[in-house]
Design a protein around this motif. Structure first.
Motif, PDB file in Angstrom:
ATOM      1  N   MET D   1       0.820  -1.214   0.000  1.00 52.62           N
ATOM      2  CA  MET D   1       0.000   0.000   0.000  1.00 52.62           C
ATOM      3  C   MET D   1       0.855   1.265   0.000  1.00 52.62           C
ATOM      4  SD  MET D   1      -3.133   0.993   2.447  1.00 52.62           S
ATOM      5  CE  MET D   1      -2.269   2.494   2.762  1.00 52.62           C
ATOM      6  N   MET D   2       0.289   2.315  -0.503  1.00 56.82           N
ATOM      7  CA  MET D   2       1.027   3.562  -0.580  1.00 56.82           C
ATOM      8  C   MET D   2       1.006   4.297   0.761  1.00 56.82           C
ATOM      9  SD  MET D   2       0.528   6.020  -3.757  1.00 56.82           S
ATOM     10  CE  MET D   2       1.821   6.322  -4.900  1.00 56.82           C
ATOM     11  N   LYS D   3       2.078   5.022   0.997  1.00 58.37           N
ATOM     12  CA  LYS D   3       2.105   5.808   2.225  1.00 58.37           C
ATOM     13  C   LYS D   3       1.215   7.025   2.072  1.00 58.37           C
ATOM     14  CE  LYS D   3       6.021   6.582   4.592  1.00 58.37           C
ATOM     15  NZ  LYS D   3       7.464   6.840   4.670  1.00 58.37           N
ATOM     16  N   ARG D   4       0.628   7.432   3.186  1.00 56.44           N
ATOM     17  CA  ARG D   4      -0.261   8.574   3.162  1.00 56.44           C
ATOM     18  C   ARG D   4       0.438   9.819   2.618  1.00 56.44           C
ATOM     19  NH1 ARG D   4      -4.088   8.927   7.578  1.00 56.44           N
ATOM     20  NH2 ARG D   4      -5.799  10.015   6.572  1.00 56.44           N
ATOM     21  N   THR D   5       1.692  10.050   3.056  1.00 54.90           N
ATOM     22  CA  THR D   5       2.405  11.245   2.609  1.00 54.90           C
ATOM     23  C   THR D   5       2.657  11.217   1.108  1.00 54.90           C
ATOM     24  OG1 THR D   5       4.431  10.138   3.308  1.00 54.90           O
ATOM     25  CG2 THR D   5       3.531  11.784   4.781  1.00 54.90           C
ATOM     26  N   ASN D   6       2.890  10.014   0.571  1.00 56.04           N
ATOM     27  CA  ASN D   6       3.064   9.907  -0.878  1.00 56.04           C
ATOM     28  C   ASN D   6       1.813  10.369  -1.605  1.00 56.04           C
ATOM     29  OD1 ASN D   6       5.616   8.988  -0.736  1.00 56.04           O
ATOM     30  ND2 ASN D   6       5.102   6.826  -1.005  1.00 56.04           N
ATOM     31  N   ILE D   7       0.672   9.967  -1.042  1.00 56.07           N
ATOM     32  CA  ILE D   7      -0.593  10.370  -1.660  1.00 56.07           C
ATOM     33  C   ILE D   7      -0.728  11.883  -1.620  1.00 56.07           C
ATOM     34  CG2 ILE D   7      -3.100  10.167  -1.497  1.00 56.07           C
ATOM     35  CD1 ILE D   7      -2.611   7.344  -0.338  1.00 56.07           C
ATOM     36  N   TYR D   8      -0.392  12.487  -0.468  1.00 52.99           N
ATOM     37  CA  TYR D   8      -0.445  13.948  -0.382  1.00 52.99           C
ATOM     38  C   TYR D   8       0.463  14.584  -1.423  1.00 52.99           C
ATOM     39  CZ  TYR D   8      -2.895  13.647   4.108  1.00 52.99           C
ATOM     40  OH  TYR D   8      -3.801  13.411   5.090  1.00 52.99           O
ATOM     41  N   SER D   9       1.662  14.021  -1.551  1.00 56.38           N
ATOM     42  CA  SER D   9       2.621  14.549  -2.522  1.00 56.38           C
ATOM     43  C   SER D   9       2.025  14.569  -3.908  1.00 56.38           C
ATOM     44  CB  SER D   9       3.883  13.677  -2.550  1.00 56.38           C
ATOM     45  OG  SER D   9       4.799  14.107  -1.603  1.00 56.38           O
ATOM     46  N   ILE D  10       1.427  13.456  -4.259  1.00 60.04           N
ATOM     47  CA  ILE D  10       0.880  13.340  -5.611  1.00 60.04           C
ATOM     48  C   ILE D  10      -0.303  14.284  -5.777  1.00 60.04           C
ATOM     49  CG2 ILE D  10      -0.306  11.774  -7.186  1.00 60.04           C
ATOM     50  CD1 ILE D  10       1.499   9.552  -6.032  1.00 60.04           C
ATOM     51  N   LEU D  11      -1.152  14.342  -4.752  1.00 58.55           N
ATOM     52  CA  LEU D  11      -2.294  15.255  -4.804  1.00 58.55           C
ATOM     53  C   LEU D  11      -1.828  16.689  -5.002  1.00 58.55           C
ATOM     54  CD1 LEU D  11      -4.849  13.966  -2.147  1.00 58.55           C
ATOM     55  CD2 LEU D  11      -4.970  13.896  -4.651  1.00 58.55           C
ATOM     56  N   LEU D  12      -0.783  17.050  -4.250  1.00 57.40           N
ATOM     57  CA  LEU D  12      -0.233  18.399  -4.357  1.00 57.40           C
ATOM     58  C   LEU D  12       0.199  18.665  -5.796  1.00 57.40           C
ATOM     59  CD1 LEU D  12       0.624  20.912  -2.749  1.00 57.40           C
ATOM     60  CD2 LEU D  12       2.813  19.840  -2.344  1.00 57.40           C
ATOM     61  N   PHE D  13       0.874  17.662  -6.378  1.00 58.19           N
ATOM     62  CA  PHE D  13       1.378  17.788  -7.743  1.00 58.19           C
ATOM     63  C   PHE D  13       0.220  17.992  -8.719  1.00 58.19           C
ATOM     64  CE2 PHE D  13       3.085  15.765 -11.673  1.00 58.19           C
ATOM     65  CZ  PHE D  13       4.085  16.694 -11.909  1.00 58.19           C
ATOM     66  N   VAL D  14      -0.757  17.128  -8.602  1.00 56.64           N
ATOM     67  CA  VAL D  14      -1.919  17.208  -9.481  1.00 56.64           C
ATOM     68  C   VAL D  14      -2.608  18.566  -9.301  1.00 56.64           C
ATOM     69  CG1 VAL D  14      -4.183  16.241  -9.977  1.00 56.64           C
ATOM     70  CG2 VAL D  14      -2.257  14.712  -9.547  1.00 56.64           C
ATOM     71  N   GLY D  15      -2.715  18.990  -8.054  1.00 58.83           N
ATOM     72  CA  GLY D  15      -3.348  20.267  -7.752  1.00 58.83           C
ATOM     73  C   GLY D  15      -2.638  21.423  -8.437  1.00 58.83           C
ATOM     74  N   ILE D  16      -1.314  21.403  -8.331  1.00 62.24           N
ATOM     75  CA  ILE D  16      -0.532  22.486  -8.933  1.00 62.24           C
ATOM     76  C   ILE D  16      -0.751  22.499 -10.445  1.00 62.24           C
ATOM     77  CG2 ILE D  16       1.812  23.258  -9.451  1.00 62.24           C
ATOM     78  CD1 ILE D  16       2.607  22.246  -6.657  1.00 62.24           C
ATOM     79  N   LEU D  17      -0.657  21.328 -11.059  1.00 60.62           N
ATOM     80  CA  LEU D  17      -0.833  21.256 -12.512  1.00 60.62           C
ATOM     81  C   LEU D  17      -2.213  21.757 -12.918  1.00 60.62           C
ATOM     82  CD1 LEU D  17       0.818  17.997 -13.868  1.00 60.62           C
ATOM     83  CD2 LEU D  17       1.705  20.314 -13.727  1.00 60.62           C
ATOM     84  N   ALA D  18      -3.213  21.323 -12.174  1.00 57.34           N
ATOM     85  CA  ALA D  18      -4.586  21.715 -12.507  1.00 57.34           C
ATOM     86  C   ALA D  18      -4.744  23.230 -12.395  1.00 57.34           C
ATOM     87  CB  ALA D  18      -5.570  21.001 -11.589  1.00 57.34           C
TER      88      ALA D  18
END
Ligand SMILES: Nc1ncnc2c1ncn2[C@@H]1O[C@H](COP(=O)(O)OP(=O)(O)OP(=O)(O)O)[C@@H](O)[C@H]1O
Ligand SMILES: Nc1ncnc2c1ncn2[C@@H]1O[C@H](COP(=O)(O)OP(=O)(O)OP(=O)(O)O)[C@@H](O)[C@H]1O
Ligand SMILES: Cc1ncc(C[n+]2csc(CCO)c2C)c(N)n1
Ligand SMILES: [Mg+2]
Ligand SMILES: [Mg+2]
Lengths: 255, 247, 326, 247, 255
Positions: D1-18
């Motif tokens: 399973m993925m670490k919670r912080t990794n998910i935040y990292s990715i969300l942040l990335f997606v958020g910035i791009l969006a």
């Protein structure tokens, strides 16, 4: 109710090594002075660090003041086997560290620090930096640091091993006075059997692989104990008894 | 009296200059390619007398100090934050690596476009350039505390913040100063490169102008000024470090 | 705005009152360069207060290449760009709405320089040789391609070498047989004992106007009147500088980053005075844009492959403002 | 399973791009100023498919590796020499500071004159740029040995060289790796800037070309490539460090 | 001729502090075992470092093997008060350091290192790293390191202070055997008066401000000395004598 209880405590550092401690059962009463004796490498420091909340048991439960111990408690002061000082602070500043972590030290605190430093024989050296200290002086700084805190529970790991006989005797008195005054519960590691007898209410012998409490040895001399007690024949006999006991246990273990 | 090694240093310097001068004269090397030290000296003297250099030195200084200051605050600050909080560290980790790995000087043309002309884009570039070594050295320094001391602080129930300030920070000091030395020198480079992109003033702008005029002698003079500037800033850091160690 | 215009006309001589009583209108000019001596007429205009007299608060925005100048007006960092035609064509290709409104230098300033001893007299002689350019984003590259194209060659027939701005160094070092440069570059090199050279001028092949004033369509529509005032000051200052190059040279000492040497300033200014006009311009007036030449330039660049599609430069080039100047 | 912080990292990335995509579209920002992430993605894809990037990536890689290698040898080597010999240190001291303080990237145009075209001047610049942080961290690391351990080695009559290799060097390792991390990132910057000055290949040359063509989208693509390159090199250093620590 | 001689030796660390040692006169014969006793902070370590060439006297001359001492000699092996280990080397590798500095260790050397490590009770722990060792185990690593060198002159600063009574006794035997075998000249700092009496040919008492040799106390029991000697009444009497002597000296100094 005991102030410290260990039930079935075991500790294993790494999975591939055998446990260092196993099946430790230990009760320590409030105000009691308990010494721990054991061979070098037997696990004394490990046990003391467990009691101080610096290590967590792999198995079993340790309770201090009725609460399960998971990290250091405020009531506990720990004196490490190796004197740990901050090189960028002088003697006085090193002694004040624990206080500083609680509040800003005031003049009273500093006066008291001077008193304690003077009690451990470092009055002349308060402004020296760690690299200017002898080995025994470093130990004494860490002792002063502990004494200043007037702790409820005092865990000490070979605190006097770097000291000469005279200084050691002086500090025995300081320690006894302090523990009396604040009815401090003390757990004390030492290799000095006479010292253990002189200071303790009870001596705990640690041994075996993995180590466990091999024997408990009560010391019943009344308190306050004077310096002269050590010349008393009963005292010498008790010491001898303890010595023989240890030697006997050791022989059992010979491989 | 002077130390023997100092004398050697000076002799080495004089020797290099003499060899340079001789080579240029004997081989009749064009001053576009390599001006003689004597010509550079004369050029420096002349332009200092006329006051030509001063506004440029001032402009570059403003960028260097401004950018260094901002970069130091962010670099050291974020270093602390990351050393402090595991969550922040883990979330920001990939971004920090990316931002460190990004060739920020190559971003200069875009920054100029976004931040307009003037000091802002240059200060931003200098700050970005300083950020990385400071961040790196702060994090490295803050995490190089001995286990024993950490155990002591743990036993004293020091909070995370207290451990940071009273233990990690003093331990990290030499590392941070090492980072400051790198950063201060990089900040000069950053200012110069950002002035390459577009500036009316500044030593970097002067380099571009000297190129335009094919005045290699002037270019060397500016290099010497920049080197002196770097040395002064570098020694300033050393001096502040010595001051800190004394306290 | 009209009021301002009137007042300016009335009180042309007393600039102080104008500045105290009326708002100056800001005009930021993005240049392809730093403030260099070549543009001394601008500093002369600033120094003499001609901009204030026209109720203009002039600001010089430096850049590193014509691209910067055009980008700066697109980004809103500047109102008007002093840029080479190539930069404008490329921006048009990217779909920007721009207007070319004034012909700064109707003459092509680029040339190809070789040492006499190399005996390069025609473009044909470059075949297989090392030829220097600043970089592939510079006018030296584009104009060299024009030369090669005219001789029926492409860049593959020579060995192009990006030499950086010190392009005469490699020429003197004999690391290249020829180098593409500008007229002022050649002048500076000769001041530095370049020696005897052969020069092939690009203007004989394609007389691209070196630089033009260009604005965004939006600026053009909304600020025509202010632009006219600006262009008027510019044109007047050029005319004045042509008459008094030594005055501009004096001003450049303090105002231009490369203006330390007055003698050089005079020479550079004279060169630019010459590129600011030609026979046709002398007749039509400074700044007049020749649509035919611009179309020819576009065609050539399209043929060269520098432009991948037609941008119809004639549709965005206008003499409308120049015609309002006097 | 993925670490919670990794998910935040990715969300942040997606958020910035969006956010970036939306801002560009809503505000109708010109692609010359700030291209949309979607446009950059398409551009990257297209140029990778056509093979356009490969020779440029290769050229920059050669410069980065060549220069890094040379710079590392000199930086670490001279660090050792200076840490080793007091005389050498004292004689070279002012030169080292000067060479550190000099904005080497500003020297680029001259290096082209001196070293000709091709890889040499670029490798020289990358080496110069790498030199400083490596030298700095080597010297700092080598001199941060505890007194006690030095006393032990002194008592064992260890020679200077033995103390260097068996004591100072192992102690300096984390410092040197910290320097390598800085250097490897700087080497990419150095290569790019040196290509700015004059190169027909390489990612830096591509930036200049994209600028000339007013193709900001391509410029962003190249930045992304450069950043990826930096990240890969940075992680390579981390990985080598981990490998070393294991031994 | 004595193997070590100190004449009028003084040492001052910083100009603004009073000297730590002054007017030290000391002769040590070849093969002699000399213990140094003194209060914590009196200057024992400082003196031993002078004898080891780790510090240079501010005044006076120290000669070892007839040569004036300016830096450590090859014949001298020094055991520091605080165990100094390299964290990146395991126990065996730490023990091999001194050898490695002389030549590439061969299989014989490694076998011998195993033997010595086994003699100090670390056979089971050769592959552990310093951070996995107890305090006493660290000291024993440094002892093994010294023993492996079979030195001509052995300077030891409280080598056994972190060890329990049993381990200490074992190591006494190891040490005595070694010094006998190689007729090693040994200077030994300790706080343990019994230990000093048991091991030494002579005990040197250091004291005063600045410190100097207050008294020398010869111990004349014949060698080899057995473990039983410590229960001998003559031995106990000598120890008591020494103890009283020290106490007397201390009382003089009280401020
Ligand atoms: N490097 C130093 N700089 C300044 N003073 C020092 C230094 N080393 C030791 N001292 C001082 O010299 C005195 C003697 O120190 P030394 O270490 O020799 O004592 P010691 O007899 O070995 O004590 P201990 O039994 O506690 O180890 C002490 O007062 C100490 O503060
Ligand atoms: N961090 C650790 N990792 C692995 N093993 C350890 C660690 N700390 C201690 N040990 C092992 O645990 C055992 C007990 O160590 P401990 O420090 O408790 O001994 P001790 O009784 O205090 O000895 P001493 O009297 O020498 O101080 C030893 O064998 C030691 O090697
Ligand atoms: C008189 C004059 N000389 C040089 C240039 C510079 N220049 C010519 S083309 C070009 C490339 C920009 O895309 C640049 C920088 C200019 N504009 N005008
Ligand atoms: Mg222990
Ligand atoms: Mg000592």
């Amino acid at each position: 109710m005991p102030i410290i209880t260990c039930r079935d405590v075991a500790l294993q550092f790494t999975n591939d090594q055998t446990p260092v401690l196993d099946q430790i059962q230990l009760d320590i009463q409030e105000g009691e002075f308990v010494s721990i004796l054991g061979k070098s490498g037997s696990g004394k420091t490990t046990l003391l660090q467990l009691l101080g909340g610096l290590l967590s048991p792999t198995k079993g439960v340790i309770k201090v003041l009725g609460r399960t111990l998971t990290s250091p408690f405020d009531e506990i002061t720990y004196v490490f086997q190796k004197p740990i000082l901050l090189e960028w602070r002088n003697v006085l500043e090193n002694v004040l560290i624990p206080l500083e972590l609680k509040r800003k030290p005031n003049q009273d605190d500093i006066d008291k620090a001077y008193q304690v430093l003077s009690a451990v024989g470092l009055k002349q050296h308060v402004t020296k930096y760690p690299h200017e200290l002898s080995g025994g002086m470093m130990s004494r700084v860490t002792l002063a640091r502990a004494f200043l805190m007037e702790p409820k529970i005092l865990l000490m790991d070979e605190p006097f091993s770097a000291l000469d006989a005279m200084t050691k005797e002086q500090l025995h008195l300081v320690l006894l006075k302090l523990t009396q005054q604040f009815s401090t519960t003390t757990v004390f590691i030492t290799h000095d059997i006479t010292e253990a007898t002189y200071l303790s209410d009870r001596v705990v012998l640690l041994g075996g692989y993995p180590a466990h409490v091999k024997q408990e040895f009560p010391v019943t001399f009344s308190r306050p104990r004077s310096k002269k007690l050590t010349f008393d024949s009963r005292f010498i006999a008790t010491t001898k008894q303890l010595y023989d006991l240890i030697e006997g246990l050791e022989d059992d273990e010979k491989d | 009296m002077m130390k023997r090694t100092n004398i050697y240093s000076i002799l080495l310097f004089v020797g290099i200059l003499a060899a340079w001068e001789i080579v240029v004269r004997v081989k009749e090397i064009s001053k576009i390619i390599l001006p003689a030290p004597s010509a550079i000296g004369a050029n420096l003297f002349q332009h200092f007398q006329s006051g030509y250099f001063y506004p440029h030195i001032l402009a570059t200084s403003i960028e260097v100090f401004g950018g260094f200051f901002v970069g130091a605050i962010f670099g050291i600050g974020l270093g602390f934050l990351v050393a402090q909080s595991k969550t922040v560290r883990e979330i920001l980790q990939p971004y920090i690596i990316a931002s460190q790995a990004m060739p920020k000087l190559a971003l200069a043309p875009l920054l100029v476009l976004w931040f307009g002309f003037g000091y802002t884009p240059k200060i931003v570039i200098v700050a970005l350039v300083c950020f990385f070594p400071l961040f790196e050295s702060t994090v490295t320094g803050l995490s190089h505390v001995s286990r024993e001391k950490l155990a002591l602080f743990h036993s004293l129930r020091a909070t995370r913040t207290q451990t940071l300030w009273k233990l990690r920070f003093p331990t990290a000091m030499p590392y941070i100063f090492s980072g400051l030395r790198v950063a201060v020198v990089l900040s000069v480079v950053g200012a110069v490169i950002s002035e390459f992109i577009g500036a009316n003033k500044g030593l970097g702008a002067l380099i571009i102008a000297s190129q335009g005029m094919m005045d290699t002698t002037l270019m060397f003079s500016v290099f010497i000024l920049l080197t002196l500037k770097g040395i002064i800033l570098y020694q300033l850091v050393n001096w502040i470090e010595a001051l800190f160690l004394k306290i | 705005e009209e009021e301002v215009q009137e007042v300016v006309n009335e009180e042309e001589s007393s600039q102080e009152e104008v500045t105290t009583e009326f708002e100056l209108e800001k005009i930021r000019m993005a240049s392809w360069s730093q403030p260099i001596t070549e543009q001394a007429n601008l500093y002369l205009a600033e120094e003499r207060g001609w901009f204030e007299e026209a109720a203009i608060d002039f600001e010089f925005i430096p850049g590193a290449g014509g691209g910067d100048a055009v980008r700066n007006i697109i980004a809103g960092n500047a109102d008007i760009a002093f840029a080479n035609v190539e930069a404008v064509l490329l921006a048009l290709e990217q779909g920007e709405d721009l207007r070319i409104i004034y012909n700064i230098y109707p003459e092509n300033v680029f040339n190809l320089i070789s040492l006499k001893e190399s005996n390069i007299t025609s473009v044909e002689d470059l075949r297989g040789q090392d030829v220097g350019i600043y970089s592939r984003s510079s006018g030296t590259y584009q104009n060299l391609l024009v030369l090669l194209h005219q001789a029926g060659m492409t860049e593959d027939d020579v060995n192009l070498i990006e030499t950086g701005v010190l392009n005469f160094g490699p020429l003197m070092n004999k690391q290249v047989v020829a180098t593409a440069a500008t007229d002022t570059g050649l002048f500076d090199a000769q001041r530095n004992e370049l020696g005897e050279v052969d020069v092939i001028e690009v203007k004989d092949v394609l007389n691209t106007p070196a630089d033009v004033f260009v604005v965004t369509e939006k600026t053009f529509q909304e600020r025509k009147e202010a632009l006219v005032r600006f262009l008027q000051v510019y044109r007047d200052s050029v005319a004045y500088t042509m008459e008094h190059p030594e005055e501009a040279a004096e001003v450049a000492v303090g105002a231009a980053i490369d203006g330390q040497d007055v003698e050089r300033n005079i020479e550079i200014i004279t060169i630019r005075n010459n590129t600011s006009t030609n026979e046709e311009i002398a007749e039509k007036g400074l700044g007049w844009l020749n649509l035919d030449i611009l179309q020819e330039v576009e065609q050539t660049y399209y043929d060269l492959g520098l432009l991948s599609e037609r941008v119809h430069v004639e549709t965005i080039t206008t003499n409308e403002l120049v015609e309002q100047l006097n």
